[in-house]
Motif scaffolding. Structure first.
Motif, PDB file in Angstrom:
ATOM      1  N   PRO A 177       0.826  -1.207   0.000  1.00 43.66           N
ATOM      2  CA  PRO A 177       0.000   0.000   0.000  1.00 43.66           C
ATOM      3  C   PRO A 177       0.866   1.267   0.000  1.00 43.66           C
ATOM      4  O   PRO A 177       1.882   1.316   0.700  1.00 43.66           O
ATOM      5  N   GLY A 178       0.480   2.259  -0.792  1.00 42.48           N
ATOM      6  CA  GLY A 178       1.238   3.505  -0.867  1.00 42.48           C
ATOM      7  C   GLY A 178       2.233   3.560  -2.014  1.00 42.48           C
ATOM      8  O   GLY A 178       2.720   4.634  -2.352  1.00 42.48           O
ATOM      9  N   ASP A 179       2.541   2.413  -2.622  1.00 44.78           N
ATOM     10  CA  ASP A 179       3.520   2.387  -3.713  1.00 44.78           C
ATOM     11  C   ASP A 179       3.005   3.108  -4.964  1.00 44.78           C
ATOM     12  O   ASP A 179       1.807   3.267  -5.161  1.00 44.78           O
ATOM     13  N   LEU A 180       3.960   3.493  -5.800  1.00 46.90           N
ATOM     14  CA  LEU A 180       3.619   4.111  -7.083  1.00 46.90           C
ATOM     15  C   LEU A 180       3.575   3.061  -8.191  1.00 46.90           C
ATOM     16  O   LEU A 180       4.423   2.174  -8.256  1.00 46.90           O
ATOM     17  N   VAL A 181       2.591   3.211  -9.060  1.00 41.91           N
ATOM     18  CA  VAL A 181       2.455   2.305 -10.196  1.00 41.91           C
ATOM     19  C   VAL A 181       2.309   3.143 -11.463  1.00 41.91           C
ATOM     20  O   VAL A 181       1.518   4.090 -11.495  1.00 41.91           O
ATOM     21  N   ALA A 182       3.098   2.814 -12.492  1.00 40.31           N
ATOM     22  CA  ALA A 182       2.958   3.503 -13.770  1.00 40.31           C
ATOM     23  C   ALA A 182       1.781   2.904 -14.523  1.00 40.31           C
ATOM     24  O   ALA A 182       1.749   1.691 -14.744  1.00 40.31           O
ATOM     25  N   ILE A 183       0.831   3.758 -14.867  1.00 41.39           N
ATOM     26  CA  ILE A 183      -0.325   3.282 -15.634  1.00 41.39           C
ATOM     27  C   ILE A 183      -0.487   4.130 -16.890  1.00 41.39           C
ATOM     28  O   ILE A 183       0.173   5.150 -17.049  1.00 41.39           O
ATOM     29  N   GLU A 184      -1.390   3.708 -17.732  1.00 39.22           N
ATOM     30  CA  GLU A 184      -1.598   4.413 -18.986  1.00 39.22           C
ATOM     31  C   GLU A 184      -2.583   5.565 -18.815  1.00 39.22           C
ATOM     32  O   GLU A 184      -3.442   5.530 -17.946  1.00 39.22           O
ATOM     33  N   ALA A 185      -2.430   6.583 -19.657  1.00 35.01           N
ATOM     34  CA  ALA A 185      -3.389   7.689 -19.677  1.00 35.01           C
ATOM     35  C   ALA A 185      -3.807   7.914 -21.120  1.00 35.01           C
ATOM     36  O   ALA A 185      -2.981   8.356 -21.908  1.00 35.01           O
ATOM     37  N   PRO A 186      -5.036   7.567 -21.466  1.00 39.67           N
ATOM     38  CA  PRO A 186      -6.093   7.020 -20.619  1.00 39.67           C
ATOM     39  C   PRO A 186      -5.854   5.549 -20.294  1.00 39.67           C
ATOM     40  O   PRO A 186      -5.187   4.854 -21.043  1.00 39.67           O
ATOM     41  N   ALA A 187      -6.439   5.106 -19.168  1.00 39.22           N
ATOM     42  CA  ALA A 187      -6.319   3.716 -18.729  1.00 39.22           C
ATOM     43  C   ALA A 187      -7.710   3.097 -18.605  1.00 39.22           C
ATOM     44  O   ALA A 187      -8.687   3.795 -18.363  1.00 39.22           O
ATOM     45  N   PHE A 188      -7.765   1.782 -18.766  1.00 38.35           N
ATOM     46  CA  PHE A 188      -9.006   1.054 -18.503  1.00 38.35           C
ATOM     47  C   PHE A 188      -9.400   1.317 -17.051  1.00 38.35           C
ATOM     48  O   PHE A 188      -8.582   1.182 -16.148  1.00 38.35           O
ATOM     49  N   TYR A 189     -10.665   1.675 -16.823  1.00 40.59           N
ATOM     50  CA  TYR A 189     -11.042   2.111 -15.467  1.00 40.59           C
ATOM     51  C   TYR A 189     -10.897   1.020 -14.422  1.00 40.59           C
ATOM     52  O   TYR A 189     -10.688   1.303 -13.247  1.00 40.59           O
ATOM     53  N   ALA A 190     -10.978  -0.257 -14.833  1.00 45.31           N
ATOM     54  CA  ALA A 190     -10.791  -1.325 -13.839  1.00 45.31           C
ATOM     55  C   ALA A 190      -9.401  -1.243 -13.219  1.00 45.31           C
ATOM     56  O   ALA A 190      -9.205  -1.534 -12.047  1.00 45.31           O
ATOM     57  N   CYS A 191      -8.429  -0.822 -14.030  1.00 41.38           N
ATOM     58  CA  CYS A 191      -7.064  -0.634 -13.521  1.00 41.38           C
ATOM     59  C   CYS A 191      -7.080   0.426 -12.428  1.00 41.38           C
ATOM     60  O   CYS A 191      -6.472   0.257 -11.366  1.00 41.38           O
ATOM     61  N   LEU A 192      -7.804   1.504 -12.645  1.00 35.95           N
ATOM     62  CA  LEU A 192      -7.879   2.565 -11.646  1.00 35.95           C
ATOM     63  C   LEU A 192      -8.542   2.051 -10.372  1.00 35.95           C
ATOM     64  O   LEU A 192      -8.138   2.389  -9.263  1.00 35.95           O
ATOM     65  N   GLN A 193      -9.559   1.211 -10.552  1.00 36.62           N
ATOM     66  CA  GLN A 193     -10.257   0.689  -9.374  1.00 36.62           C
ATOM     67  C   GLN A 193      -9.356  -0.239  -8.564  1.00 36.62           C
ATOM     68  O   GLN A 193      -9.393  -0.239  -7.340  1.00 36.62           O
ATOM     69  N   VAL A 194      -8.557  -1.048  -9.256  1.00 33.71           N
ATOM     70  CA  VAL A 194      -7.648  -1.943  -8.536  1.00 33.71           C
ATOM     71  C   VAL A 194      -6.644  -1.117  -7.739  1.00 33.71           C
ATOM     72  O   VAL A 194      -6.367  -1.396  -6.571  1.00 33.71           O
ATOM     73  N   LEU A 195      -6.104  -0.083  -8.363  1.00 33.85           N
ATOM     74  CA  LEU A 195      -5.170   0.790  -7.645  1.00 33.85           C
ATOM     75  C   LEU A 195      -5.835   1.391  -6.409  1.00 33.85           C
ATOM     76  O   LEU A 195      -5.244   1.438  -5.327  1.00 33.85           O
ATOM     77  N   GLU A 196      -7.059   1.828  -6.593  1.00 31.92           N
ATOM     78  CA  GLU A 196      -7.787   2.441  -5.489  1.00 31.92           C
ATOM     79  C   GLU A 196      -7.983   1.445  -4.350  1.00 31.92           C
ATOM     80  O   GLU A 196      -7.744   1.745  -3.182  1.00 31.92           O
ATOM     81  N   ARG A 197      -8.392   0.218  -4.715  1.00 32.08           N
ATOM     82  CA  ARG A 197      -8.648  -0.806  -3.700  1.00 32.08           C
ATOM     83  C   ARG A 197      -7.378  -1.147  -2.934  1.00 32.08           C
ATOM     84  O   ARG A 197      -7.402  -1.361  -1.725  1.00 32.08           O
ATOM     85  N   LEU A 198      -6.241  -1.201  -3.655  1.00 32.23           N
ATOM     86  CA  LEU A 198      -4.988  -1.585  -3.011  1.00 32.23           C
ATOM     87  C   LEU A 198      -4.238  -0.381  -2.451  1.00 32.23           C
ATOM     88  O   LEU A 198      -3.096  -0.511  -2.013  1.00 32.23           O
ATOM     89  N   LYS A 199      -4.863   0.793  -2.508  1.00 27.26           N
ATOM     90  CA  LYS A 199      -4.284   2.011  -1.958  1.00 27.26           C
ATOM     91  C   LYS A 199      -2.919   2.325  -2.582  1.00 27.26           C
ATOM     92  O   LYS A 199      -1.953   2.646  -1.890  1.00 27.26           O
ATOM     93  N   LEU A 200      -2.863   2.213  -3.893  1.00 28.74           N
ATOM     94  CA  LEU A 200      -1.645   2.527  -4.643  1.00 28.74           C
ATOM     95  C   LEU A 200      -1.815   3.875  -5.328  1.00 28.74           C
ATOM     96  O   LEU A 200      -2.931   4.355  -5.514  1.00 28.74           O
ATOM     97  N   LYS A 201      -0.673   4.475  -5.699  1.00 27.52           N
ATOM     98  CA  LYS A 201      -0.739   5.763  -6.378  1.00 27.52           C
ATOM     99  C   LYS A 201      -0.376   5.598  -7.849  1.00 27.52           C
ATOM    100  O   LYS A 201       0.501   4.809  -8.192  1.00 27.52           O
ATOM    101  N   ALA A 202      -1.029   6.389  -8.687  1.00 25.52           N
ATOM    102  CA  ALA A 202      -0.847   6.265 -10.125  1.00 25.52           C
ATOM    103  C   ALA A 202       0.119   7.314 -10.645  1.00 25.52           C
ATOM    104  O   ALA A 202       0.040   8.482 -10.271  1.00 25.52           O
ATOM    105  N   VAL A 203       1.046   6.900 -11.498  1.00 25.20           N
ATOM    106  CA  VAL A 203       1.812   7.836 -12.314  1.00 25.20           C
ATOM    107  C   VAL A 203       1.322   7.616 -13.739  1.00 25.20           C
ATOM    108  O   VAL A 203       1.487   6.532 -14.303  1.00 25.20           O
ATOM    109  N   GLU A 204       0.680   8.643 -14.305  1.00 23.51           N
ATOM    110  CA  GLU A 204       0.056   8.465 -15.617  1.00 23.51           C
ATOM    111  C   GLU A 204       1.057   8.661 -16.749  1.00 23.51           C
ATOM    112  O   GLU A 204       1.706   9.696 -16.830  1.00 23.51           O
TER     113      GLU A 204
END
Lengths: 487, 487
Positions: free
Chosen positions: A201-228
């Motif tokens: 929890p709290g780690d940074l994850v590189a994701i796509e912008a735009p990203a599939f929203y399920a990816c955003l939800q998983v990050l949210e659930r696991l309390k991770l931060k997004a770098v777009e």
């Protein structure tokens, strides 16, 4: 109408009319029960109902409060300021706490109605799948099922299914030890487990912008931060920006849909996939490769996944049968490289194993059902439907509209004139029985306001054509309204 | 044997013989590839294999290291000091970080072999279930399946199944709004989602001592801390100790199996269940009620769950068909009270929905398959098998042995003479093709060393009888050995 429903409607009316404002406490159970002459349990039932409708929310030890969260009707007013950065931004954005759920859930709930024209859906039409043939596989596979497999075939999953999947990798030129394969409840679970396996929890994850929203939800659930990281509508995730981000931030994982990306449809060319793998290897960052549209290519061959270029076990490759064969069966898989054991254990701790009849059915179908024949037909249908939808956009949408033309999958990423707010388009379209996916669903920072994702996974017909015409009208009317306000 | 397997075996031999010690780095890929004249990818394949076997482990940016985790062979030596506190401790133990996975996974892996006598299994024998009849339900339910349900029947799940479950609650005297019911991938997923819905990482959770090990794994996965509350083998979780703990610690949730607890078989009497609910209500602490054995009662009626006494929506009641009807289908559910919406959303974010054919099959079976007839038969079988196993314990185990006599389920909790180490019994029995579940699996602090859990879910036969005789011999031999060493 039951008494609690009546009471719930009364409270809902107080909220709608503004008597009870956002953040305000609703009457306590004792008070409400006394003043309305109803039992406390009736009050509770009413409050549960209101909670489920999203109107109120319980706070521990304090009671129920009126929600101040996203509501469809009021969305337009409280939408974020326009953010018209181009889809391909020049630089890394800051990392962001992810909280996109309210928007996503509201949109998803609204498109569950089967009578809505499903341009906003995440699924292709079930009519494109051999569901009858699969049901036959289900019957014969479960008839012959050894009851002892209930114990012996827990995760990693049905051996025959895993063998069939490994064979398909092999035919595509990739040797994958069968032990690396874990069957999951759809790709979504695979992605959840992978991300949990490689982060805290709290780690940074590189994701796509735009990203599939399920990816955003998983990050949210696991309390991770997004770098777009921006996605180019043609060749996918921007490696230059990704490299900057990897240098600048302690990124712990990268999540990418490397082929037919959702929502843009972009596919990273093979040479770039090799570069992506090499770049991540240099930084020892695992790649979570979401490859659920792999089989839906229109060309001669499937694009190779990044996994094909991985020599270090750093790519966790997630696939699924949901988009190509058996929606609703919830059978996906992951080949998690060096993380295979960790992911398998998380799976055992989370849901033990995937549903065995579904696994056995798909294993049987892959052996006897004619999967490749079905896939050829499916790809042709999708390509035809893409042509039809592109034609409709040309006919009905404003001239400034820009649109991707993916070489696979079933999504178009449409950039509307920059004054158009896709959330307003969403609401107006829904009122006409048409769903779309508004751009801000695909970004934790609610970017992509003038973008929409359109699903062409439904066999084209008159209803589709008329719906596109209506959409075009709605969009034009919003340009007009906006232009009007300006002058 | 492939080249990488050969190389993996060489390294494994170095580890077994102690040349490579725990914590030591294994040869780098470059070095190994040069000195052994094999390709780097062969080395990697070998290292993946060793990693999957649990012998080595990758550390980011540093390479592979020999594991120092639990290994079955060496366990006896490194087992914790004996902790012979009585099963019902007088006071609250401190909260504990949970890390029980290695032990649990080792035990689970060892009992996957279908030829092992499954006294250590968590499942009843598949022979007790109407799997053929279920397969028929599966066929007919999927033949008639509306393809559009793929979109319309996402979580909360198949409406007909949810209606059937709500009906069963109603027949048991409990009104449950159908909207509260969410279908999950087995109860394990339900429990995971519930616990995540009501906690944040680092929070304290009151659990039972002993507790079902899956509970410990969920806590570990969610980074929660356990406060162990003793379970009385007859009437379950100790309410006096629980109350002390609630006063002393900021406990955020309580997890309890209130009927036929795993492993003790204890059932909290109805009056105490009411007290439990009231106590937790006073502290506004939600109860996660794991009730997967609810249908396996031997008396005239099912014991009421704590949920029956909940007027505030604070009880999250989790059930499953895995233990009473359809193992392997992975269909469970939760009635999550005021947390219903939050749990449903977590489900959507985690795995979207449960496998639809399995849901439809069980819905069909509940309507047409004769579930109650099957359950009556199943309860009789289990009660008979309990009698048989208790008899065998009386015949073959040492006189000091104490054993529970649960009024439902299929587990016996057996207290051996206090000098006997159940982990050693586990190893010796496994060498004879018999599995048992050693006590320390059921505690984050590895208590219950002289306890074992025995599963009588298999129709009794000569193999069972001989296995019990052998177990008795093993246990007696260990008493002897220990006594010998002392003199």
């Amino acid at each position: 109408m039951k008494r609690y429903e009546k009471f719930a409607d009364d409270i809902a009316e107080l909220i709608r009319s503004g008597v009870l404002a956002a953040g305000q406490r609703v009457p306590s159970v004792r008070y409400a029960s006394q003043t309305h002459g109803i039992s406390p349990s009736t009050v509770f039932q009413a409050y549960y109902l209101l909670e489920r409708r999203g109107l109120i929310r319980a706070r521990p030890r304090s009671g129920y409060f009126v929600n101040d969260t996203f509501s469809l009707a009021g969305l337009g007013d409280r939408a974020p300021e326009p953010d018209l950065r181009p889809a391909v931004a020049a630089q890394v954005s800051e990392s962001t706490e992810v909280d996109v759920s309210e928007l996503v859930f509201s949109v998803l709930e609204s498109i569950k109605n089967p009578d809505t024209v499903p341009f906003g859906s995440a699924f292709p039409s079930p009519a494109l799948f051999p569901l009858q043939r699969l049901a036959r596989s289900l019957s014969s596979a479960t008839r012959d099922m050894d009851p002892r497999m209930v114990v012996s075939d827990l995760s990693p999953g049905n051996p025959s299914l895993r063998r069939q999947i490994a064979l398909r990798y092999m035919v595509a030129g990739q040797m994958l030890p069968m032990e690396e394969l874990l069957i999951t409840n759809g790709a979504l679970e695979a992605l959840n487990l992978c991300l949990q396996a490689v982060t805290e929890p709290g780690d940074l994850v590189a994701i796509e912008a735009p990203a599939f929203y399920a990816c955003l939800q998983v990050l949210e659930r696991l309390k991770l931060k997004a770098v777009e990281i921006p996605v180019h509508p043609q060749h996918g995730i921007d490696l230059v920006v990704l490299e900057q981000a990897l240098r600048r931030y302690p990124i712990k994982a990268c999540w990418s849909m490397t082929s037919f990306q959702n929502p843009t449809g972009a596919t990273v060319p093979e040479a770039r996939k090799r570069d992506l793998v090499e770049l991540l290897r240099k930084h020892e960052v695992p790649l979570i490769e979401d490859d659920v549209y792999a089989e839906l290519y229109y060309g001669q061959h499937a694009p190779k996944p990044a996994k094909a270029f991985d020599t270090e076990g750093l790519v966790l490759h997630c696939g699924s049968f949901a988009k190509s064969l058996a929606p609703g069966y919830r059978v996906g898989w992951v080949a998690a490289g060096r993380y295979a054991q960790k992911v398998e254990r998380l799976k055992l701790m989370t849901s033990l194993c995937a549903s065995m009849p579904a696994q056995a059915a798909i294993a049987d179908y892959l052996q006897h059902g004619g999967y490749d024949r079905h896939l050829r037909k499916l790809r042709h249908s999708l390509e035809d439907q893409q042509r039809a939808m592109l034609g409709a956009i040309a006919r009905y949408f404003p001239a400034q509209t820009r649109v991707s033309q993916p070489s696979g999958g079933y999504f178009l990423w449409v950039e509307l004139p920059e004054t158009v707010d896709s959330l307003k388009v969403f609401q107006a379209a829904l009122a006409q029985g048409i769903s779309i996916a508004p751009g801000p669903m695909f970004s934790p920072t609610r970017r992509f306001k003038p973008f929409i994702r359109l699903n062409y996974g439904t066999p084209w017909n008159d209803t589709c054509e008329r719906a596109m015409e209506m959409l075009g009208k709605i969009i034009r009317s919003m340009m007009g309204a906006d232009a009007g306000r300006r002058s």
